[in-house]
Motif scaffolding. Structure first.
Motif, PDB file in Angstrom:
ATOM      1  N   ALA A  80       0.850  -1.185   0.000  1.00  7.25           N
ATOM      2  CA  ALA A  80       0.000   0.000   0.000  1.00  7.25           C
ATOM      3  C   ALA A  80       0.888   1.237   0.000  1.00  7.25           C
ATOM      4  N   PRO A  81       0.368   2.373  -0.450  1.00  5.06           N
ATOM      5  CA  PRO A  81       1.167   3.606  -0.489  1.00  5.06           C
ATOM      6  C   PRO A  81       1.748   3.941   0.877  1.00  5.06           C
ATOM      7  N   GLY A  82       3.050   4.167   0.902  1.00  4.22           N
ATOM      8  CA  GLY A  82       3.702   4.551   2.144  1.00  4.22           C
ATOM      9  C   GLY A  82       3.957   3.434   3.116  1.00  4.22           C
ATOM     10  N   LYS A  83       3.666   2.208   2.697  1.00  7.29           N
ATOM     11  CA  LYS A  83       3.851   1.059   3.582  1.00  7.29           C
ATOM     12  C   LYS A  83       4.823   0.060   2.973  1.00  7.29           C
ATOM     13  N   GLU A  84       5.315  -0.844   3.809  1.00  5.42           N
ATOM     14  CA  GLU A  84       6.219  -1.875   3.334  1.00  5.42           C
ATOM     15  C   GLU A  84       5.424  -2.987   2.639  1.00  5.42           C
ATOM     16  N   ARG A  85       6.152  -3.752   1.824  1.00  7.10           N
ATOM     17  CA  ARG A  85       5.513  -4.889   1.159  1.00  7.10           C
ATOM     18  C   ARG A  85       5.075  -5.907   2.209  1.00  7.10           C
ATOM     19  N   GLU A  86       3.868  -6.384   2.040  1.00  4.84           N
ATOM     20  CA  GLU A  86       3.232  -7.239   3.051  1.00  4.84           C
ATOM     21  C   GLU A  86       2.864  -8.592   2.449  1.00  4.84           C
ATOM     22  N   PHE A  87       3.153  -9.653   3.175  1.00  3.04           N
ATOM     23  CA  PHE A  87       2.807 -10.993   2.727  1.00  3.04           C
ATOM     24  C   PHE A  87       1.292 -11.186   2.711  1.00  3.04           C
ATOM     25  N   VAL A  88       0.808 -11.888   1.677  1.00  2.00           N
ATOM     26  CA  VAL A  88      -0.617 -12.181   1.558  1.00  2.00           C
ATOM     27  C   VAL A  88      -0.871 -13.689   1.614  1.00  2.00           C
ATOM     28  N   ALA A  89      -0.224 -14.436   0.719  1.00  2.00           N
ATOM     29  CA  ALA A  89      -0.479 -15.882   0.651  1.00  2.00           C
ATOM     30  C   ALA A  89       0.654 -16.560  -0.102  1.00  2.00           C
ATOM     31  N   VAL A  90       0.781 -17.868   0.114  1.00  2.00           N
ATOM     32  CA  VAL A  90       1.809 -18.655  -0.566  1.00  2.00           C
ATOM     33  C   VAL A  90       1.245 -20.041  -0.864  1.00  2.00           C
ATOM     34  N   ILE A  91       1.741 -20.627  -1.953  1.00  2.00           N
ATOM     35  CA  ILE A  91       1.290 -21.961  -2.344  1.00  2.00           C
ATOM     36  C   ILE A  91       2.485 -22.805  -2.734  1.00  2.00           C
ATOM     37  N   SER A  92       2.429 -24.073  -2.382  1.00  2.00           N
ATOM     38  CA  SER A  92       3.538 -24.979  -2.664  1.00  2.00           C
ATOM     39  C   SER A  92       3.616 -25.303  -4.156  1.00  2.00           C
ATOM     40  N   ARG A  93       4.657 -26.001  -4.525  1.00  2.00           N
ATOM     41  CA  ARG A  93       4.871 -26.321  -5.937  1.00  2.00           C
ATOM     42  C   ARG A  93       3.748 -27.183  -6.501  1.00  2.00           C
ATOM     43  N   SER A  94       3.237 -28.071  -5.720  1.00  2.00           N
ATOM     44  CA  SER A  94       2.159 -28.950  -6.193  1.00  2.00           C
ATOM     45  C   SER A  94       0.782 -28.333  -6.037  1.00  2.00           C
ATOM     46  N   GLY A  95       0.711 -27.302  -5.204  1.00  2.00           N
ATOM     47  CA  GLY A  95      -0.584 -26.690  -4.906  1.00  2.00           C
ATOM     48  C   GLY A  95      -1.248 -27.249  -3.666  1.00  2.00           C
ATOM     49  N   GLY A  96      -0.627 -28.273  -3.067  1.00  2.00           N
ATOM     50  CA  GLY A  96      -1.247 -28.902  -1.915  1.00  2.00           C
ATOM     51  C   GLY A  96      -1.046 -28.154  -0.613  1.00  2.00           C
ATOM     52  N   GLY A  97      -0.039 -27.307  -0.558  1.00  2.00           N
ATOM     53  CA  GLY A  97       0.239 -26.553   0.653  1.00  2.00           C
ATOM     54  C   GLY A  97      -0.053 -25.083   0.450  1.00  2.00           C
ATOM     55  N   LYS A  98      -0.801 -24.490   1.367  1.00  2.00           N
ATOM     56  CA  LYS A  98      -1.155 -23.074   1.267  1.00  2.00           C
ATOM     57  C   LYS A  98      -1.061 -22.439   2.648  1.00  2.00           C
ATOM     58  N   TYR A  99      -0.747 -21.165   2.631  1.00  2.00           N
ATOM     59  CA  TYR A  99      -0.629 -20.434   3.893  1.00  2.00           C
ATOM     60  C   TYR A  99      -1.020 -18.986   3.632  1.00  2.00           C
ATOM     61  N   TYR A 100      -1.798 -18.418   4.567  1.00  2.00           N
ATOM     62  CA  TYR A 100      -2.326 -17.066   4.381  1.00  2.00           C
ATOM     63  C   TYR A 100      -1.961 -16.174   5.562  1.00  2.00           C
TER      64      TYR A 100
END
Length: 125
Positions: free
Chosen positions: A39-59
């Motif tokens: 966001a403007p004036g803010k640091e980059r923030e983590f949203v979500a990640v997915i594993s190579r196979s798609g089986g692992g996700k984290y928010y």
């Protein structure tokens, strides 16, 4: 690998948007894919990640239950489905790709080796 994010736009609060991250090359399934936002004036923030196979996700807690990350390795594409958007979700959204070492700390942007150019999401109240 080269990444290109798209799908951003202007949406009212409570609405939905779907972002895409298309990767070049034939090695897409070698990489863990993450979405971050800034966001403007803010640091980059983590949203979500997915594993190579798609089986692992984290928010991140701020999007859990509203956003869904997915990927289609046959199409070299990762997605971020965003529902029930809030004005505080307004930001430039970036996709990043990294090795499995991302999982040591998926919220750390320096774990990702490749980045797309970003797509702007604006949520009006």
């Amino acid at each position: 690998v080269q990444l290109q994010a798209s799908g951003g736009g202007l949406v009212q609060a409570g609405g939905s948007l779907s972002l895409s991250c298309v990767a070049s090359g034939r090695t897409f399934n070698r990489y863990v894919l993450g979405w971050f936002r800034q966001a403007p004036g803010k640091e980059r923030e983590f949203v979500a990640v997915i594993s190579r196979s798609g089986g692992g996700k984290y928010y991140s807690d701020s999007v859990k239950g509203r956003f869904t990350i997915s990927r289609d390795n046959a199409k070299n594409t990762a997605y971020l489905m965003m529902n029930n958007l809030k004005p505080e979700d307004t930001a430039v959204y970036y996709c990043g790709a990294g090795e499995d070492t991302v999982w040591y700390d998926p919220a750390l942007s320096s774990k990702y080796n490749y980045w797309g150019q970003g797509t702007l999401v604006t949520v009006s109240s």
